[in-house]
Design a protein around this motif. Structure first.
Motif, PDB file in Angstrom:
ATOM      1  N   ALA A  58      34.208  -2.250  38.087  1.00  0.00           N
ATOM      2  CA  ALA A  58      33.467  -1.000  37.905  1.00  0.00           C
ATOM      3  C   ALA A  58      32.245  -0.964  38.816  1.00  0.00           C
ATOM      4  N   GLU A  59      31.552  -2.105  38.946  1.00  0.00           N
ATOM      5  CA  GLU A  59      30.376  -2.165  39.838  1.00  0.00           C
ATOM      6  C   GLU A  59      30.803  -1.986  41.289  1.00  0.00           C
ATOM      7  N   HIS A  60      31.908  -2.602  41.642  1.00  0.00           N
ATOM      8  CA  HIS A  60      32.413  -2.469  43.007  1.00  0.00           C
ATOM      9  C   HIS A  60      32.771  -1.012  43.308  1.00  0.00           C
ATOM     10  N   ASN A  61      33.463  -0.363  42.385  1.00  0.00           N
ATOM     11  CA  ASN A  61      33.841   1.031  42.575  1.00  0.00           C
ATOM     12  C   ASN A  61      32.615   1.927  42.685  1.00  0.00           C
ATOM     13  N   ALA A  62      31.591   1.652  41.888  1.00  0.00           N
ATOM     14  CA  ALA A  62      30.365   2.446  41.951  1.00  0.00           C
ATOM     15  C   ALA A  62      29.673   2.264  43.294  1.00  0.00           C
ATOM     16  N   ALA A  63      29.634   1.026  43.772  1.00  0.00           N
ATOM     17  CA  ALA A  63      29.009   0.762  45.072  1.00  0.00           C
ATOM     18  C   ALA A  63      29.785   1.433  46.191  1.00  0.00           C
ATOM     19  N   MET A  64      31.089   1.386  46.116  1.00  0.00           N
ATOM     20  CA  MET A  64      31.908   2.018  47.150  1.00  0.00           C
ATOM     21  C   MET A  64      31.770   3.539  47.089  1.00  0.00           C
ATOM     22  N   ALA A  65      31.617   4.092  45.901  1.00  0.00           N
ATOM     23  CA  ALA A  65      31.438   5.541  45.774  1.00  0.00           C
ATOM     24  C   ALA A  65      30.146   5.966  46.468  1.00  0.00           C
ATOM     25  N   LYS A  66      29.089   5.157  46.318  1.00  0.00           N
ATOM     26  CA  LYS A  66      27.822   5.451  46.999  1.00  0.00           C
ATOM     27  C   LYS A  66      28.018   5.409  48.513  1.00  0.00           C
ATOM     28  N   ALA A  67      28.752   4.428  48.989  1.00  0.00           N
ATOM     29  CA  ALA A  67      28.992   4.302  50.431  1.00  0.00           C
ATOM     30  C   ALA A  67      29.810   5.478  50.946  1.00  0.00           C
ATOM     31  N   ARG A  68      30.859   5.848  50.209  1.00  0.00           N
ATOM     32  CA  ARG A  68      31.683   6.989  50.617  1.00  0.00           C
ATOM     33  C   ARG A  68      30.874   8.276  50.653  1.00  0.00           C
ATOM     34  N   GLU A  69      30.004   8.456  49.662  1.00  0.00           N
ATOM     35  CA  GLU A  69      29.171   9.659  49.620  1.00  0.00           C
ATOM     36  C   GLU A  69      28.171   9.667  50.782  1.00  0.00           C
ATOM     37  N   GLY A  70      27.659   8.500  51.135  1.00  0.00           N
ATOM     38  CA  GLY A  70      26.750   8.419  52.278  1.00  0.00           C
ATOM     39  C   GLY A  70      27.444   8.806  53.576  1.00  0.00           C
ATOM     40  N   ILE A  71      28.649   8.325  53.751  1.00  0.00           N
ATOM     41  CA  ILE A  71      29.417   8.672  54.953  1.00  0.00           C
ATOM     42  C   ILE A  71      29.744  10.156  54.948  1.00  0.00           C
ATOM     43  N   ARG A  72      30.148  10.676  53.778  1.00  0.00           N
ATOM     44  CA  ARG A  72      30.475  12.090  53.677  1.00  0.00           C
ATOM     45  C   ARG A  72      29.271  12.967  54.006  1.00  0.00           C
ATOM     46  N   SER A  73      28.098  12.604  53.501  1.00  0.00           N
ATOM     47  CA  SER A  73      26.914  13.421  53.764  1.00  0.00           C
ATOM     48  C   SER A  73      26.488  13.325  55.229  1.00  0.00           C
TER      49      SER A  73
END
Length: 101
Positions: free
Chosen positions: A31-46
Motif C-alpha cells: 500500500a505504501e509503495h502504491n501510494a508513493a508511485m501514485a505521487k510519482a505518476r501524478e507529478g509526471i502527469r502534472s
C-alpha cells in the motif's frame, strides 16, 4: 504463477529490494509503495500537462481534452525512449560483432 500469499509476496519484495540495495523500498508495504508511485505518476502527469498547457487555459476549458493530450504525450515519450533503447542495443550488438570478426 502469481504469489497469492501477501506475507510471502511482501517478504520476496523485501529481499529483492535488499539485494538491489534499496533498503527504503524494502521497508515499504504494498500500500505504501502504491501510494508513493501514485505521487510519482501524478507529478509526471502534472509536468506533462504544464508542458502542453503552460497558461492553464485548456485545463480550465476542457480538462478531458488536456487529459487525453497528456496520455498521448506520455505514450509518445515512452515509445521514443523504447526506440532509442532498441537502436542503442542494435548499435552495441553490431560493434561487438564487428570487433569479434
Amino acid at each position: 504463477m502469481p504469489i497469492t500469499d501477501p506475507e510471502l509476496a511482501q517478504e520476496m519484495r523485501h529481499w529483492r529490494a535488499v539485494k538491489a540495495g534499496s533498503i527504503s523500498a524494502a521497508k515499504k508495504t504494498p500500500a505504501e509503495h502504491n501510494a508513493a508511485m501514485a505521487k510519482a505518476r501524478e507529478g509526471i502527469r502534472s509536468a506533462l500537462a504544464r508542458e502542453i498547457d503552460p497558461n492553464g487555459t485548456l485545463a480550465a476549458t476542457d480538462p478531458d481534452e488536456l487529459s487525453r493530450q497528456v496520455r498521448l504525450l506520455r505514450r509518445a515519450r515512452l515509445a521514443d525512449a523504447s526506440l532509442k533503447g532498441v537502436k542503442a542495443r542494435a548499435e552495441r550488438r553490431q560493434r561487438t560483432q564487428v570487433g569479434a570478426a
